[in-house]
Write an enzyme that holds these catalytic residues in place. Structure first.
Site, PDB file in Angstrom:
ATOM      1  N   ASN A   1      39.379  40.651  37.547  1.00 28.90           N
ATOM      2  CA  ASN A   1      39.605  40.503  38.982  1.00 28.90           C
ATOM      3  C   ASN A   1      40.974  39.854  39.207  1.00 28.90           C
ATOM      4  O   ASN A   1      41.605  39.382  38.250  1.00 28.90           O
ATOM      5  CB  ASN A   1      38.464  39.693  39.616  1.00 28.90           C
ATOM      6  CG  ASN A   1      38.473  38.244  39.182  1.00 28.90           C
ATOM      7  OD1 ASN A   1      38.839  37.926  38.063  1.00 28.90           O
ATOM      8  ND2 ASN A   1      38.083  37.363  40.065  1.00 28.90           N
TER       9      ASN A   1
ATOM     10  N   CYS B   1      42.247  37.073  40.081  1.00 24.06           N
ATOM     11  CA  CYS B   1      42.564  35.713  39.617  1.00 24.06           C
ATOM     12  C   CYS B   1      42.125  35.435  38.190  1.00 24.06           C
ATOM     13  O   CYS B   1      42.277  34.311  37.694  1.00 24.06           O
ATOM     14  CB  CYS B   1      41.945  34.693  40.569  1.00 24.06           C
ATOM     15  SG  CYS B   1      42.674  34.737  42.218  1.00 24.06           S
TER      16      CYS B   1
ATOM     17  N   GLU C   1      39.123  35.322  36.706  1.00 22.42           N
ATOM     18  CA  GLU C   1      37.851  34.683  36.340  1.00 22.42           C
ATOM     19  C   GLU C   1      36.916  35.635  35.603  1.00 22.42           C
ATOM     20  O   GLU C   1      36.142  35.214  34.759  1.00 22.42           O
ATOM     21  CB  GLU C   1      37.089  34.197  37.593  1.00 22.42           C
ATOM     22  CG  GLU C   1      37.736  33.083  38.361  1.00 22.42           C
ATOM     23  CD  GLU C   1      38.489  33.631  39.559  1.00 22.42           C
ATOM     24  OE1 GLU C   1      38.627  32.905  40.539  1.00 22.42           O
ATOM     25  OE2 GLU C   1      38.933  34.794  39.510  1.00 22.42           O
TER      26      GLU C   1
END
Length: 271
Positions: A102, A104, A106
């Site tokens: 994703n 960012c 994570e």
């Protein structure tokens, strides 16, 4: 998240693409680092840049590694994703080949995957015990443990209540029912407990805490499966062969064997 394999012939263009304040400003970028590349870096050997089976260039692995580090230092991009490790540890290794995360970072995701994320605020479990002469702080593990099944159930419900932008995203989400539970407030919690961040004591605290978090989450998902059914792509024998599930405790594995599992993945910790 834009990604490119470290062995791609255009990797240097990718590494330097954000070496300014105007280009790709709305993208996060990461290089997909392979085990073979890291072996070449460690052994200070050459490394082939390949596409469709054709070698386009042979470079010194450490020079390429240094270029990544220099640009990360100067421009905070690109990041790195140890992609072979990601796929080795993937619970759904038998049906997925991961090549991105994703935005960012994570959660590693397959095509059309969606990141359903939720964090437990650890400071909410710090109990303040005021005495006549001093104040003590302690962590309420029992309350923390009791809340996890409610969080898993709520997050699982989100999968069914969400309006998805694309039909392919809905199919993907409901086939695997992936979620990413995490934590926030760790540094504040350690400070309240009088534990120095990064110390051996902090590592021991976090190891114990996350052992509870992970196993209680998977057990809650197993019990939810006994009520609502396992995620459609669940294959018990193949699932329990994953490198990740081998780290779960015996009780958790027994729950999965008996009840199945409602959600393919449950934990995501922000980098």
């Amino acid at each position: 998240m834009a990604t490119m394999r470290v062995d791609h012939p255009d990797i240097m263009k990718f590494i330097t693409a954000k070496g300014n304040n105007t280009t790709l400003t709305d993208f996060n970028m990461s290089v997909l680092i392979t085990d073979d590349f890291m072996k070449a870096v460690k052994n200070d050997t050459t490394f082939d840049l390949v596409f469709n089976g054709k070698v386009y260039e042979t470079v010194k692995a450490r020079n390429l590694w240094d270029a990544i580090l220099r640009h990360t230092w100067d421009w905070a991009e690109p990041g790195v994703i140890f992609i072979d490790r990601v796929n080795q540890m993937n619970n759904l290794w038998y049906i997925e080949d991961i090549s991105a995360t994703n935005p960012c970072g994570e959660q590693p995701l397959p095509p059309y995957g969606a990141c359903l994320l939720g964090s437990s605020n650890l400071t909410a479990y710090v109990v303040v015990d005021r005495r006549d002469t001093h104040t003590e702080f302690w962590f309420d593990y029992e309350k923390f443990e009791q809340d996890i099944p409610h969080i898993v159930r709520a997050m699982d419900n989100v999968i069914d209540e969400t309006t998805y932008p694309l039909p392919e995203q809905e199919v993907e989400a409901k086939a695997k029912r992936r979620m990413g539970l995490g934590i926030t407030g760790l540094a504040n919690t350690l400070t309240a407990l009088g534990i120095r961040y990064g110390s051996d004591e902090a590592v021991q605290f976090l190891d114990h805490l996350m052992g509870i978090f992970v196993n209680e989450a998977y057990q809650a998902s197993a019990l939810l499966a006994s009520e609502k059914g396992s995620f459609p792509e669940f294959d018990k024998e193949l699932y329990l062969q994953s490198e990740y599930t081998k780290h779960l405790n015996k009780k958790t594995i027994a729950f999965i064997r008996e009840y199945g599992l409602r959600n393919s993945h449950l934990i995501s910790i922000a980098p």
